[in-house]
Design an enzyme around this catalytic site. Structure first.
Site, PDB file in Angstrom:
ATOM      1  N   CYS A   1      47.894  34.132  40.593  1.00  0.00           N
ATOM      2  CA  CYS A   1      47.451  35.518  40.454  1.00  0.00           C
ATOM      3  C   CYS A   1      46.595  35.895  41.650  1.00  0.00           C
ATOM      4  CB  CYS A   1      46.676  35.694  39.161  1.00  0.00           C
ATOM      5  SG  CYS A   1      45.054  34.934  39.245  1.00  0.00           S
TER       6      CYS A   1
ATOM      7  N   ARG B   1      53.628  49.343  30.115  1.00  0.00           N
ATOM      8  CA  ARG B   1      53.535  49.049  31.558  1.00  0.00           C
ATOM      9  C   ARG B   1      54.925  48.906  32.176  1.00  0.00           C
ATOM     10  NH1 ARG B   1      48.542  46.655  32.803  1.00  0.00           N
ATOM     11  NH2 ARG B   1      46.926  47.558  31.491  1.00  0.00           N
TER      12      ARG B   1
ATOM     13  N   ARG C   1      49.073  50.222  41.759  1.00  0.00           N
ATOM     14  CA  ARG C   1      50.248  49.467  41.296  1.00  0.00           C
ATOM     15  C   ARG C   1      51.382  50.454  41.000  1.00  0.00           C
ATOM     16  NH1 ARG C   1      48.808  46.106  36.129  1.00  0.00           N
ATOM     17  NH2 ARG C   1      47.651  44.778  37.572  1.00  0.00           N
TER      18      ARG C   1
ATOM     19  N   LYS D   1      53.612  45.601  26.899  1.00  0.00           N
ATOM     20  CA  LYS D   1      54.548  45.131  27.927  1.00  0.00           C
ATOM     21  C   LYS D   1      55.929  44.849  27.356  1.00  0.00           C
ATOM     22  CE  LYS D   1      50.927  43.268  30.837  1.00  0.00           C
ATOM     23  NZ  LYS D   1      50.374  42.078  31.509  1.00  0.00           N
TER      24      LYS D   1
ATOM     25  N   CYS E   1      47.316  36.170  34.335  1.00  0.00           N
ATOM     26  CA  CYS E   1      48.224  37.065  35.065  1.00  0.00           C
ATOM     27  C   CYS E   1      49.371  36.338  35.764  1.00  0.00           C
ATOM     28  CB  CYS E   1      47.429  37.886  36.068  1.00  0.00           C
ATOM     29  SG  CYS E   1      46.188  38.911  35.262  1.00  0.00           S
TER      30      CYS E   1
ATOM     31  N   LYS F   1      47.038  47.624  26.357  1.00  0.00           N
ATOM     32  CA  LYS F   1      48.255  47.601  27.160  1.00  0.00           C
ATOM     33  C   LYS F   1      49.448  47.123  26.329  1.00  0.00           C
ATOM     34  CE  LYS F   1      46.438  44.595  30.095  1.00  0.00           C
ATOM     35  NZ  LYS F   1      46.196  43.517  31.087  1.00  0.00           N
TER      36      LYS F   1
ATOM     37  N   CYS G   1      41.284  33.156  36.052  1.00  0.00           N
ATOM     38  CA  CYS G   1      40.524  33.314  34.805  1.00  0.00           C
ATOM     39  C   CYS G   1      41.523  33.216  33.651  1.00  0.00           C
ATOM     40  CB  CYS G   1      39.770  34.646  34.802  1.00  0.00           C
ATOM     41  SG  CYS G   1      40.749  36.056  34.261  1.00  0.00           S
TER      42      CYS G   1
ATOM     43  N   CYS H   1      39.925  40.892  42.529  1.00  0.00           N
ATOM     44  CA  CYS H   1      39.934  40.987  41.070  1.00  0.00           C
ATOM     45  C   CYS H   1      38.515  40.840  40.504  1.00  0.00           C
ATOM     46  CB  CYS H   1      40.848  39.925  40.463  1.00  0.00           C
ATOM     47  SG  CYS H   1      40.805  40.020  38.663  1.00  0.00           S
TER      48      CYS H   1
END
Ligand code: SRM
Ligand code: SF4
Length: 579
Positions: free
Chosen positions: A435, A145, A76, A211, A484, A209, A480, A441
Site C-alpha cells: 500500500c 467505490r 483518485r 466495494k 489496503c 464505504k 497499518c 497516508c
C-alpha cells in the site's frame, strides 16, 4: 431510516447538513490563509474523490518552524475495470506532471491516484482529469467505490461484456447530487440544487464505504471475497450465464480491537446478467437501512451480516430484490495474481502485462517508466490501433489489444526504459503488493511502498539460501491494519504496528479464498527474517510437489489459531455443494 437507535457518529451529522455533499467546500477553496480545508469539508471532499493529506516526512520540521503542515490533496479516479485509452493515459500523465508529484499511482482497485496536489490547483486538476473524460465522483466516501472487473486478455469478448456490466453498475450507483459538477466544473446551480433525490443512497448516503468487484474464474485477480459485494461470472461454452453473488467481504481492522476483523464474503446465490443492478441495489439498500451509523469502525456490511445473521440478511435482500436468489453455480478459482509478459490474443492481437512495483509509475534513475508509457501512448494516441491500457487489481499494467506489427516497438521501448522487470524478477517480486503508506497516508504506522523493494530483496536472499528462488509466494505489505494491499490474503504479509515494526501474518492461499493468521506480533525486520528463514527451511525440506507456501504452513500445523474469524476455503466449497 436507520434500524439502530444509538447516537449517530459525527460524520453522519456532516453528511446530513452538507446539502448533498456541498458543505462549505467553495468557501474552503477560496480561503487563501491556509493550504487546508475545514474539518467538515475533509469528510465531504472524499465523496468527490479526494483526501486532504500532509507530507509526514516534513511534519516535525514544519512544527519546529511553526509552519502549518505541508498540506496537499490525493485524488483518485473512478474507472470501472481500470480501462483507459492512450489519449486518456496522456491526459492523466499530464495531470500528474503538471499538478501532482510527477508520478501516477496505480491502485489495488484498478484506479489512478495523484498525490501532492495543492489546494490552489485542486479545481484545475479535477478539470484536467475530466477533460480526459475520466471523473473522480464517488472514488472515495460512504458510497459505492470503483467497481473492479477481472483482467483476462485471453477471453476478450467475455471480458468486454463483463467490463460493460461493471461500468453500467458503476454508473447506476453513482450519487445523483450535482455537487461535484457545480463545485469543480462550474455547472450552473439550478432550482433544487442541494436537495437532489438520491433514490439508492437516501439523504445520508451509506454508513460506510462500499466495494464491488466482478471476477472471471479461473482468475480471482480482483480478490472478489474481499468486497462488500462480488459477482463471480459463470460461463459455459464462452457464454455468460450469469453471476454467483457474494456479500460481506472486507479487510479493515484496528490493532487491539478484536471486534474489528477481516472477513471474506459469503456466497448468496446466482443471478442472471440482467439482474446485476437490481441485486446490487437490494444489497445496498439493506446496508443503508441496517448498517451501523454510530460506530464507523463497525459500520461495513460485514458487521451488519455478522450482527444479524446471514439468513436474516438474505431475507432482507430477497425482499428488496423481489424474488428468492437462485442456487449458486459451481466455479473454481486457480489464483489471485496477474500473469506477466505477452499473451497471444485473437485477430492478430497480443497483450502485455508489465510489472509496476507497488503501482508507482515514475521516472527514477534509469527506470524511466512514466516516459516509456508516455511514448507508447503517443504512438497509439489516434486510437486507430485499438490499443488500451488496463490497470490490474494487483497494481500492475496490461497493455492490451496490441496489433502484432506493433509488438516489437513496444518491446524496444519497454527495454530501453527498464520497464522489463517482468522478464527477470522472481515470482516473489512480481506478485508482491504494497500500500502507499508513508509519507502521504495519514493512517500509516510503518512504511510499506517505500520498504517493498528492500524487504523483497532480503526475502529473496533467504529463498536463494533454501533453493526456493522460483517459489511463487504472495507477499503483501501494509503500513497499518486497514489492509489496503489486501494483506490478509497474502501467504506472507507485514502489517504495520509502529516505525520498523510489523505483525507477521502467514498462511493465506493463492486463490483469495483463505485469510492468513497472526504468526509474530510487533516484530522488527531481523525477527521477521529469522522467522521466515526457519519456515523456508521447513518448507524446502517437507513440501509436497507444487504445494504452495501458505497451504504448506496450514498442513504442517505451523500456524497458531487465528485470533479473528477465518472462513476456510472448505467452508466456501461446502456452502457451494449445499447450494
Ligand atoms: Fe485503502 C483508507 C489507500 C485499497 C481499506 N486507503 C485509505 C486511505 C485513503 C487513508 C485515509 O483514509 O486517510 C489511503 C490513502 C493513502 C495514500 O496516501 O494514497 C488508502 N486503499 C488505498 C490504495 C491507494 C492502496 C494502494 O496502495 O493501492 C487503494 C485504493 C483503492 C481504490 O482505487 O479505490 C486502497 N483500501 C483498499 C483496500 C483493498 C481493496 O479494496 O481491494 C482495502 C481493504 C478492503 C476493504 O475495504 O475492506 C482498503 N483503506 C481501507 C480502510 C479500512 C476500511 C475498513 O473497513 O475498516 C481505510 C481506513 C478507513 O476507511 O477508515 C482505508
Ligand atoms: Fe494507509 Fe493503512 Fe491503507 Fe496502507 S493500509 S494505505 S497505511 S490506510
Amino acid at each position: 431510516m436507520s434500524a439502530t437507535t444509538a447516537t449517530p457518529s459525527a460524520v453522519e451529522g456532516i453528511k446530513t447538513r452538507s446539502r448533498r455533499l456541498r458543505g462549505t467546500l467553495l468557501e474552503s477553496l477560496a480561503n487563501e490563509v491556509t493550504g487546508a480545508i475545514s474539518d467538515d469539508d475533509t469528510q465531504l471532499i472524499k465523496f468527490h474523490g479526494s483526501y486532504m493529506q500532509d507530507d509526514r516526512d516534513l511534519r516535525e520540521e514544519r512544527r519546529a518552524a511553526k509552519l502549518e503542515p505541508d498540506y496537499s490533496f490525493m485524488i483518485r479516479t473512478r474507472l470501472p475495470g481500470g480501462v483507459v485509452t492512450p489519449r486518456q493515459w496522456l491526459g492523466l500523465d499530464a495531470v500528474a506532471t503538471r499538478f501532482g508529484n510527477g508520478t501516477l499511482r496505480l491502485t489495488t482497485r484498478q484506479a489512478f491516484q495523484f498525490h501532492g496536489v495543492i489546494k490552489r490547483e485542486l479545481k484545475a486538476t479535477l478539470q484536467a482529469i475530466n477533460a480526459a473524460l475520466i471523473d473522480t465522483v464517488a472514488a472515495c466516501g460512504d458510497v459505492n467505490r470503483n467497481v473492479m472487473a477481472g483482467v483476462n486478455p485471453l477471453q476478450s469478448a467475455l471480458h468486454a461484456r463483463i467490463h460493460d456490466d461493471a461500468a453500467k453498475l458503476s454508473e447506476f450507483l453513482k450519487p445523483k447530487t450535482r455537487a461535484y459538477y457545480e463545485i469543480w466544473l462550474d455547472e450552473e446551480k439550478v432550482a433544487g440544487s442541494g436537495e437532489e433525490y438520491e433514490p439508492i443512497y437516501g439523504e445520508v448516503y451509506l454508513p460506510r464505504k462500499f466495494k464491488v468487484a466482478f471476477a472471471v474464474p479461473p482468475y480471482n485477480d480482483v480478490d472478489v471475497f474481499a468486497n462488500d459485494l462480488g459477482f463471480i461470472a459463470i460461463v459455459e461454452n464462452g457464454e455468460l450465464l450469469g453471476y454467483n453473488v457474494v456479500a460481506g467481504g472486507g479487510l479493515g481492522a484496528t490493532h487491539g480491537e478484536p471486534a474489528t476483523y477481516p472477513r471474506l464474503a459469503d456466497l448468496l446465490g446466482f443471478v442472471a446478467p440482467d439482474r446485476v443492478n437490481a441485486i446490487a441495489e437490494a444489497v445496498i439498500r439493506t446496508q443503508r437501512d441496517f448498517g451501523n451509523r454510530s460506530d464507523r469502525k463497525h459500520a461495513r456490511l460485514k458487521y451488519t451480516i455478522d450482527d444479524r445473521g446471514l439468513d436474516w440478511f438474505r431475507g432482507e435482500v430477497e425482499r428488496r430484490f423481489g424474488a428468492p436468489l437462485r442456487p449458486a453455480r459451481p466455479f473454481r478459482f486457480e489464483h489471485n495474481g496477474d500473469r506477466f509478459g505477452w499473451v497471444e490474443g485473437t485477430n492478430s492481437r497480443a497483450h502485455l502485462t508489465l510489472r509496476i512495483e507497488a503501482g508507482r509509475v515514475a521516472d527514477r534513475g534509469e527506470h524511466t517508466h512514466l516516459t516509456a508509457l508516455r511514448r507508447i501512448a503517443q504512438i497509439h494516441a489516434d486510437g486507430n490501433s485499438g490499443l488500451q491500457f488496463r490497470l490490474t487489481p494487483n497494481q500492475n499494467l496490461l497493455i492490451a489489444n496490441v496489433p502484432n506489427e506493433g509488438r516489437a516497438e513496444i518491446d524496444e521501448i519497454v527495454a530501453e526504459h527498464r520497464l522489463d522487470l517482468y522478464r527477470s524478477a522472481t515470482p516473489l517480486r512480481l506478485n508482491a503488493l504494497a500500500c502507499v503508506a508513508l509519507p502521504t497516508c495519514a493512517l500509516a504506522m510503518a512504511e510499506a511502498e517505500r520498504y517493498l523493494p528492500d524487504f523483497t530483496g532480503k526475502v529473496e536472499a533467504l529463498l536463494d539460501r533454501h533453493g526456493l528462488r522460483d517459489a511463487r509466494i504472495h507477499l503483501r505489505l501494509s503500513g497499518c491494519p486497514n489492509g489496503c494491499s489486501r494483506p490478509y490474503l497474502g501467504e506472507i504479509a507485514l502489517i504495520g504496528k509502529a516505525p520498523g515494526r510489523y505483525n507477521l501474518m502467514l498462511g493465506a492461499d493463492t486463490r483469495g479464498q483463505r485469510l492468513n493468521r497472526l504468526h509474530r506480533e510487533n516484530v522488527d525486520e531481523a525477527q521477521i527474517l529469522a522467522a521466515l528463514d526457519e519456515l523456508f527451511a521447513h518448507y524446502a525440506a517437507e513440501r509436497t510437489r507444487a504445494e504452495a507456501f501458505g497451504d504448506f504452513l496450514v498442513r504442517a500445523g505451523v500456524l497458531a489459531e487465528a485470533h479473528y474469524k477465518v472462513i476456510p476455503v472448505t467452508l466456501l466449497e461446502s456452502s457451494l455443494t449445499a447450494a
